[in-house]
Motif scaffolding. Structure first.
Motif, PDB file in Angstrom:
ATOM      1  N   ALA A  85       0.853  -1.191   0.000  1.00 44.97           N
ATOM      2  CA  ALA A  85       0.000   0.000   0.000  1.00 44.97           C
ATOM      3  C   ALA A  85       0.885   1.235   0.000  1.00 44.97           C
ATOM      4  N   ARG A  86       0.405   2.282  -0.605  1.00 46.42           N
ATOM      5  CA  ARG A  86       1.156   3.547  -0.630  1.00 46.42           C
ATOM      6  C   ARG A  86       1.169   4.176   0.763  1.00 46.42           C
ATOM      7  N   ARG A  87       2.251   4.826   1.094  1.00 45.36           N
ATOM      8  CA  ARG A  87       2.409   5.460   2.416  1.00 45.36           C
ATOM      9  C   ARG A  87       1.295   6.453   2.717  1.00 45.36           C
ATOM     10  N   GLU A  88       0.846   7.176   1.677  1.00 43.17           N
ATOM     11  CA  GLU A  88      -0.161   8.220   1.904  1.00 43.17           C
ATOM     12  C   GLU A  88      -1.567   7.662   2.113  1.00 43.17           C
ATOM     13  N   GLN A  89      -1.769   6.365   1.870  1.00 46.48           N
ATOM     14  CA  GLN A  89      -3.075   5.755   2.111  1.00 46.48           C
ATOM     15  C   GLN A  89      -3.280   5.565   3.606  1.00 46.48           C
ATOM     16  N   ALA A  90      -4.430   5.993   4.076  1.00 41.69           N
ATOM     17  CA  ALA A  90      -4.744   5.820   5.499  1.00 41.69           C
ATOM     18  C   ALA A  90      -4.943   4.332   5.793  1.00 41.69           C
ATOM     19  N   GLU A  91      -4.478   3.905   6.950  1.00 39.95           N
ATOM     20  CA  GLU A  91      -4.639   2.498   7.316  1.00 39.95           C
ATOM     21  C   GLU A  91      -6.034   2.249   7.878  1.00 39.95           C
ATOM     22  N   ASP A  92      -6.564   1.077   7.541  1.00 39.64           N
ATOM     23  CA  ASP A  92      -7.858   0.664   8.056  1.00 39.64           C
ATOM     24  C   ASP A  92      -7.692  -0.233   9.275  1.00 39.64           C
ATOM     25  N   LEU A  93      -6.554  -0.908   9.354  1.00 35.83           N
ATOM     26  CA  LEU A  93      -6.280  -1.838  10.439  1.00 35.83           C
ATOM     27  C   LEU A  93      -4.782  -1.863  10.700  1.00 35.83           C
ATOM     28  N   SER A  94      -4.415  -1.964  11.970  1.00 34.90           N
ATOM     29  CA  SER A  94      -3.004  -2.167  12.309  1.00 34.90           C
ATOM     30  C   SER A  94      -2.897  -3.371  13.235  1.00 34.90           C
ATOM     31  N   ILE A  95      -1.811  -4.110  13.054  1.00 35.50           N
ATOM     32  CA  ILE A  95      -1.481  -5.230  13.933  1.00 35.50           C
ATOM     33  C   ILE A  95      -0.048  -4.995  14.373  1.00 35.50           C
ATOM     34  N   GLU A  96       0.171  -4.963  15.673  1.00 34.79           N
ATOM     35  CA  GLU A  96       1.493  -4.667  16.215  1.00 34.79           C
ATOM     36  C   GLU A  96       1.892  -5.706  17.245  1.00 34.79           C
ATOM     37  N   GLY A  97       3.183  -5.981  17.291  1.00 34.08           N
ATOM     38  CA  GLY A  97       3.730  -6.893  18.280  1.00 34.08           C
ATOM     39  C   GLY A  97       5.198  -7.138  17.996  1.00 34.08           C
ATOM     40  N   ASN A  98       5.804  -7.984  18.800  1.00 33.39           N
ATOM     41  CA  ASN A  98       7.201  -8.354  18.610  1.00 33.39           C
ATOM     42  C   ASN A  98       7.299  -9.632  17.781  1.00 33.39           C
ATOM     43  N   THR A  99       8.481  -9.901  17.306  1.00 31.40           N
ATOM     44  CA  THR A  99       8.737 -11.082  16.487  1.00 31.40           C
ATOM     45  C   THR A  99       8.234 -12.342  17.175  1.00 31.40           C
ATOM     46  N   TYR A 100       8.480 -12.450  18.462  1.00 34.30           N
ATOM     47  CA  TYR A 100       8.105 -13.647  19.206  1.00 34.30           C
ATOM     48  C   TYR A 100       6.611 -13.934  19.089  1.00 34.30           C
ATOM     49  N   GLU A 101       5.781 -12.909  19.254  1.00 34.57           N
ATOM     50  CA  GLU A 101       4.335 -13.112  19.171  1.00 34.57           C
ATOM     51  C   GLU A 101       3.904 -13.519  17.756  1.00 34.57           C
ATOM     52  N   PHE A 102       4.506 -12.891  16.744  1.00 37.48           N
ATOM     53  CA  PHE A 102       4.173 -13.271  15.373  1.00 37.48           C
ATOM     54  C   PHE A 102       4.615 -14.709  15.091  1.00 37.48           C
ATOM     55  N   LEU A 103       5.741 -15.126  15.668  1.00 39.16           N
ATOM     56  CA  LEU A 103       6.176 -16.519  15.507  1.00 39.16           C
ATOM     57  C   LEU A 103       5.239 -17.474  16.249  1.00 39.16           C
ATOM     58  N   LEU A 104       4.784 -17.082  17.440  1.00 39.00           N
ATOM     59  CA  LEU A 104       3.815 -17.913  18.165  1.00 39.00           C
ATOM     60  C   LEU A 104       2.555 -18.111  17.327  1.00 39.00           C
ATOM     61  N   LEU A 105       2.119 -17.059  16.668  1.00 41.40           N
ATOM     62  CA  LEU A 105       0.942 -17.130  15.812  1.00 41.40           C
ATOM     63  C   LEU A 105       1.192 -18.034  14.606  1.00 41.40           C
ATOM     64  N   ALA A 106       2.322 -17.841  13.925  1.00 36.64           N
ATOM     65  CA  ALA A 106       2.627 -18.596  12.707  1.00 36.64           C
ATOM     66  C   ALA A 106       2.851 -20.078  12.979  1.00 36.64           C
ATOM     67  N   THR A 107       3.435 -20.402  14.131  1.00 34.49           N
ATOM     68  CA  THR A 107       3.726 -21.806  14.443  1.00 34.49           C
ATOM     69  C   THR A 107       2.589 -22.478  15.204  1.00 34.49           C
ATOM     70  N   ARG A 108       1.548 -21.717  15.520  1.00 30.47           N
ATOM     71  CA  ARG A 108       0.383 -22.238  16.238  1.00 30.47           C
ATOM     72  C   ARG A 108       0.678 -22.654  17.670  1.00 30.47           C
ATOM     73  N   ARG A 109       1.748 -22.112  18.235  1.00 35.40           N
ATOM     74  CA  ARG A 109       2.017 -22.405  19.643  1.00 35.40           C
ATOM     75  C   ARG A 109       0.992 -21.725  20.536  1.00 35.40           C
ATOM     76  N   GLU A 110       0.436 -20.618  20.043  1.00 37.77           N
ATOM     77  CA  GLU A 110      -0.677 -19.964  20.733  1.00 37.77           C
ATOM     78  C   GLU A 110      -1.679 -19.567  19.669  1.00 37.77           C
ATOM     79  N   ASP A 111      -2.943 -19.623  20.028  1.00 40.84           N
ATOM     80  CA  ASP A 111      -3.957 -19.279  19.037  1.00 40.84           C
ATOM     81  C   ASP A 111      -4.154 -17.771  18.972  1.00 40.84           C
TER      82      ASP A 111
END
Length: 167
Positions: A85-111
């Motif tokens: 998406a272009r920088r000037e486009q307003a965001e509709d949704l943001s998801i924030e966290g650290n690498t560890y949480e994104f890895l927990l999500l991707a590996t299904r260690r936590e739902d």
């Protein structure tokens, strides 16, 4: 349309990647990083894209911020493909966290429910869009598609978890 505030970090300290390992990422232009991510995601989600399961993102902007690594991606769906998406486009949704949480999500260690409810991954913006993304991730079966990469991600998750306990 209701809006989710960006929620504050939970009191639980998340393991983070040491800056020594992340500073080289700052040398790679974000446009190239986002281009690589969209190529990977378009391949990974090819069946879902073809079936229209990601149409809820059509012309919407989703920002993903990986805080401990200092990465930010802005994605949209256009013509049944995930794109930067272009920088000037307003965001509709943001998801924030650290690498560890994104890895927990991707590996299904936590739902996803646990990670979002405990504010380890934080949503901001459209409540409706956030629920669509969460439900999509919840129903996704990536294990067969990831193959050997899943083992690498599981190893990284374990390593980061051990690093967090030693702090």
């Amino acid at each position: 349309m209701m809006s989710l505030p960006v929620q504050t970090q939970s009191s639980e300290k998340s393991p983070t990647i040491p800056r020594l390992f992340t500073w080289p990422l700052g040398l790679v232009p974000s446009r190239l990083q986002t281009g690589a991510l969209t190529q990977i995601l378009n391949r990974l989600f090819a069946p879902e894209l073809a079936d229209g399961e990601l149409d809820f993102l059509d012309e919407k902007v989703m920002r993903i911020r990986v805080e401990d690594v200092g990465l930010e991606y802005r994605l949209t769906l256009s013509n049944a493909k995930l794109r930067a998406a272009r920088r000037e486009q307003a965001e509709d949704l943001s998801i924030e966290g650290n690498t560890y949480e994104f890895l927990l999500l991707a590996t299904r260690r936590e739902d996803p429910d646990t990670l979002f409810f405990n504010r380890r991954l934080r949503l901001g913006g459209s409540t409706e869009l956030g629920l669509y993304v969460k439900n999509f991730l919840d129903g996704l079966e990536l294990e067969p598609r990831l193959g050997p990469l899943l083992k690498v991600m599981e190893g990284a998750t374990s390593l980061l978890g051990r690093m967090g306990r030693s702090n």
